[in-house]
Design a protein around this motif. Sequence first.
Motif, short mmCIF file in Angstrom:
data_model
loop_
_atom_site.label_atom_id
_atom_site.label_comp_id
_atom_site.label_asym_id
_atom_site.label_seq_id
_atom_site.Cartn_x
_atom_site.Cartn_y
_atom_site.Cartn_z
N GLY A 1 0.82 -1.20 0.00
CA GLY A 1 0.00 0.00 0.00
C GLY A 1 0.86 1.26 0.00
N ALA A 2 1.93 1.25 0.79
CA ALA A 2 2.84 2.40 0.83
C ALA A 2 3.54 2.59 -0.51
N ALA A 3 3.93 1.48 -1.15
CA ALA A 3 4.57 1.58 -2.47
C ALA A 3 3.61 2.16 -3.50
N PHE A 4 2.35 1.73 -3.47
CA PHE A 4 1.35 2.25 -4.38
C PHE A 4 1.13 3.74 -4.14
N ALA A 5 0.96 4.14 -2.88
CA ALA A 5 0.76 5.55 -2.55
C ALA A 5 1.97 6.39 -2.97
N GLN A 6 3.18 5.87 -2.77
CA GLN A 6 4.38 6.60 -3.18
C GLN A 6 4.41 6.77 -4.70
N GLY A 7 4.04 5.73 -5.42
CA GLY A 7 4.00 5.81 -6.88
C GLY A 7 3.01 6.87 -7.36
N ILE A 8 1.84 6.93 -6.73
CA ILE A 8 0.85 7.95 -7.07
C ILE A 8 1.39 9.34 -6.75
N ASN A 9 1.97 9.49 -5.55
CA ASN A 9 2.52 10.79 -5.15
C ASN A 9 3.63 11.24 -6.09
N ASP A 10 4.49 10.32 -6.50
CA ASP A 10 5.57 10.66 -7.43
C ASP A 10 5.01 11.11 -8.78
N MET A 11 4.01 10.40 -9.27
CA MET A 11 3.41 10.75 -10.55
C MET A 11 2.75 12.13 -10.47
N VAL A 12 2.01 12.39 -9.40
CA VAL A 12 1.34 13.68 -9.24
C VAL A 12 2.37 14.81 -9.10
N ALA A 13 3.44 14.57 -8.35
CA ALA A 13 4.48 15.59 -8.19
C ALA A 13 5.14 15.91 -9.53
#
Length: 159
Positions: free
Chosen positions: A19-31
């Motif tokens: 879940g943390a890896a998925f959230a980090q991937g989303i955050n990186d994409m949005v950033a």
Amino acid sequence: MFNRLRKINQLQQEWNEKGAAFAQGINDMVAFAATHGWDNWKGPEPKDERDHLASPVLALLRKANEKGHVAAFRADFPPAHAPFVPILEKKGISLENFCPLPDNQLAFISGAPYQQRQAYLLTGQTLQRMDESIICIGQSPDKAIYAIATDQSILTYQG
């Protein structure tokens, strides 16, 4: 008992790590998109890799609900939608037109508009089917007027 606790701990660890890896991937994409624009994103869309964990986590959630341990469960297994999509597509049902009523009652409709629909009245933990002809239930913003729609008519009630 020890093996069961160990399995739950492993499940929790995998749930949280993925879940943390998925959230980090989303955050990186949005950033990236915020800085460079969405059109410049060339990477893959992040994917939640927890589908295989959904059934055992759902079983634990049901036990937590039965025992009143939902807050602790949510802390151990943070909520997520994506892993449960396959289960929802297979077993889920649409609930719509929630209408809170006096005396701890709630009226609602089950089924999507393109499905067979059924109206229900929930009083505490007692669920009662309502007339099959009801297709929609509503309430005015001030909660003074209630409406029940069928294929043939709309009935309004005050109070």
